[in-house]
Scaffold this active site. Structure first.
Site, PDB file in Angstrom:
ATOM      1  N   ALA A 107      49.476  22.719 -17.939  1.00 36.16           N
ATOM      2  CA  ALA A 107      50.175  23.973 -17.680  1.00 36.16           C
ATOM      3  C   ALA A 107      50.857  24.471 -18.945  1.00 36.16           C
ATOM      4  O   ALA A 107      51.034  23.734 -19.910  1.00 36.16           O
ATOM      5  CB  ALA A 107      51.203  23.772 -16.574  1.00 36.16           C
ATOM      6  N   CYS A 108      51.213  25.757 -18.936  1.00 40.39           N
ATOM      7  CA  CYS A 108      51.899  26.361 -20.079  1.00 40.39           C
ATOM      8  C   CYS A 108      53.256  25.695 -20.291  1.00 40.39           C
ATOM      9  O   CYS A 108      53.899  25.319 -19.338  1.00 40.39           O
ATOM     10  CB  CYS A 108      52.114  27.856 -19.822  1.00 40.39           C
ATOM     11  SG  CYS A 108      50.579  28.751 -19.917  1.00 40.39           S
ATOM     12  N   PRO A 109      53.685  25.570 -21.525  1.00 38.28           N
ATOM     13  CA  PRO A 109      53.033  26.077 -22.735  1.00 38.28           C
ATOM     14  C   PRO A 109      52.161  25.047 -23.455  1.00 38.28           C
ATOM     15  O   PRO A 109      51.849  25.252 -24.623  1.00 38.28           O
ATOM     16  CB  PRO A 109      54.230  26.436 -23.604  1.00 38.28           C
ATOM     17  CG  PRO A 109      55.251  25.375 -23.280  1.00 38.28           C
ATOM     18  CD  PRO A 109      55.008  24.964 -21.844  1.00 38.28           C
ATOM     19  N   CYS A 134      47.855  31.074 -16.686  1.00 40.09           N
ATOM     20  CA  CYS A 134      48.886  31.521 -17.640  1.00 40.09           C
ATOM     21  C   CYS A 134      48.411  31.316 -19.078  1.00 40.09           C
ATOM     22  O   CYS A 134      48.706  32.117 -19.957  1.00 40.09           O
ATOM     23  CB  CYS A 134      50.213  30.803 -17.399  1.00 40.09           C
ATOM     24  SG  CYS A 134      50.196  29.082 -17.891  1.00 40.09           S
ATOM     25  N   ALA A 135      47.631  30.262 -19.303  1.00 43.47           N
ATOM     26  CA  ALA A 135      47.128  29.996 -20.655  1.00 43.47           C
ATOM     27  C   ALA A 135      46.104  31.045 -21.064  1.00 43.47           C
ATOM     28  O   ALA A 135      45.865  31.288 -22.244  1.00 43.47           O
ATOM     29  CB  ALA A 135      46.502  28.612 -20.725  1.00 43.47           C
TER      30      ALA A 135
END
Lengths: 75, 411
Positions: A12-14, A41-42
């Site tokens: 997951a981000c970041p 999200c990436a």
């Protein structure tokens, strides 16, 4: 000119962005990095960062909810 | 790196409401269709929290959810989707190309649905703080980052006020800079009322941005009162710009006719100044920019592309065939003289059926096809071809004259 792969599946981000930035540092101009991601999200922050840096970016949906981000280092 | 070449019937540039609708129509017409989007599918609509006036969703729907449905529908029809920037285009002629950094896509028809990008204030230091350095354009994307912080919103339109209210769910304070006099906003009345009642929102009237300040990140916006010229320092953690959009037509301007503001000029069939190139959605010069109008544009452009491709194939394979001498009768079914002469043409067709190929084009129904002959012709007229080239035009049509012409051409 090399094509390198970076596996960020399940991350997951970041994390994908940080890993991408680190990996790109060690690459030569013209090299291509293929970042494999499955967190949407990436798909936003990795290409956004890479474009802002001036690199060439292309995203390919390889499977439902899974993408490969192609980044060509330009400088 | 050698670029790959890939071939499509239609390439659509832009994955917002207009582009996705075009894709749905082209996909459903069984055209080999590619849609190229530079960031994320859904376009500007995904930046709107609530879409309450798109028909079919009486309870409202978020822009993101609505666009997900568009995307799913396009994928159901077999549309290929690539997420990348278009570097350049070559739109003239039959073989049009759209180039990305890895591939050159060839297309018979291109639909331009590239929308717009947020307008900047052009204030001092703005470019130093764009995107992740403090100046943002998407509350939905960045709101969470500003939890318990102070943010500024520039603008007073629907997007500014609605996104501003959305930001109050996260930020401790949202300061709105409005260029107008006290109490005047461009947003819809309901949003205005809600915003004025919102205790976390503060309004600074008659102000515009003079400069953006900060070290690594933005930490101060200096506003200017447009009436008194007084400068006002406002300490913030971030700033959101909602002051309108500019069309994405930079790479098109040498080829496509644009307005002074850069919007693409089309007719009501979404045709641009180049044959086989259509435009749809916010990138067009038009009266109303909404999801519902983008959808209408997209449908017209999609069907237009399909018709253009079908016509091209018909023109090349049938009308400009090379096997026999071609006799093209340009007529109009609503004109009496044309109807009467049809008998002569059909008599010739029967008699010489082994030597000639007759095509009849009703210029009223198939104006596009007639235009491809590249001639200003009054109907009725006959155009003769040999080896796929036009060699003669006959206006004084009669059985005798056609026979005479055919004899000459045959020699």
């Amino acid at each position: 000119m090399a094509e390198l792969r970076l596996d960020c599946l399940g991350e997951a981000c970041p994390v994908p962005l940080l890993k991408t930035q680190k990996k790109m540092e060690g690459m030569k101009v013209g090299d291509i990095l293929v970042v494999e991601i499955d967190h949407s999200c990436a798909m936003k922050n990795v290409p956004e960062w890479a474009r802002k840096e001036g690199h060439n970016v292309e995203i390919e949906e390889v499977d439902d909810g899974q993408w490969e981000i192609y980044i060509e280092k330009t400088k | 790196m050698e670029k790959k070449h890939e071939y499509y019937d239609v390439v659509i540039i832009g994955g917002g409401a207009a582009g996705l609708t075009s894709a749905i129509y082209c996909g459903r017409a069984r055209l080999k269709t590619l849609l190229i989007e530079k960031s994320l599918l859904g376009g500007l609509a995904t930046y709107t929290n609530e879409i309450a006036n798109y028909p079919g969703f009486p309870d409202g729907i978020t822009g993101l959810d609505l666009m997900k449905l568009f995307e799913k529908q396009a994928k159901n029809f077999g549309v290929d989707i690539k997420l990348t920037d278009v570097k350049s285009v070559q739109l003239r002629g039959e073989d049009k190309t759209v180039e990305t950094f890895r591939v050159i896509y060839h297309a018979k028809s291109v639909i331009l649905a590239s929308g717009g990008k947020p307008r900047l204030t052009k204030a001092k230091n703005e470019e130093n703080f764009l995107y992740d350095k403090g100046i943002s354009f998407c509350a939905t994307c960045d709101a969470a980052y500003y939890t318990d912080k102070t943010v500024m919103v520039i603008g007073s339109g629907d997007a500014a006020i609605e996104e501003g209210m959305f930001l109050t769910k996260f930020a401790k304070k949202v300061i709105v800079s409005v260029i107008h006099d006290v109490g005047i906003m461009d947003a819809n009345k309901i949003a205005q009322e809600q915003a004025l009642k919102n205790p976390k929102m503060q309004f600074l009237w008659n102000t515009v941005v003079d400069s953006f300040e900060g070290e690594e990140r933005l930490n101060k916006v200096i506003l200017k009162n447009v009436k008194t010229n007084e400068l006002i320092d406002v300490t913030v953690d971030g700033c959101f710009l909602f002051i309108g959009y500019e069309p994405n037509t930079e790479i098109l301007k040498e080829q496509i006719k644009l307005t002074k503001q850069g919007y693409i000029i089309t007719n009501e069939k979404m045709e641009t100044n180049i044959e086989g190139v259509f435009a749809a959605g916010d990138v067009r010069d038009k009266f109303l920019k909404q999801v519902s109008t983008a959808v209408g544009d997209g449908a017209i452009a999609g069907v237009g592309a399909e018709k253009y491709i079908a016509e091209s194939e018909l023109f090349q394979n049938e009308i400009m065939q090379k096997e026999k001498i071609g006799l093209i009768y340009l007529w109009s079914a609503i004109d009496e003289k044309c109807r009467n002469l049809l008998v002569h043409v059909e008599k010739v067709e029967k008699e010489f059926k082994d030597e000639i190929k007759v095509n009849k084009i009703d210029v009223y129904k198939n104006a596009g096809l007639a235009a491809r002959l590249n001639m200003q012709l009054d109907v009725p007229a006959i155009v003769y071809t040999k080896n796929g080239n036009i060699i003669k035009v006959l206006n004084d049509i009669s059985y005798e004259n056609i026979c005479r012409d055919l004899k000459i051409i045959n020699e």
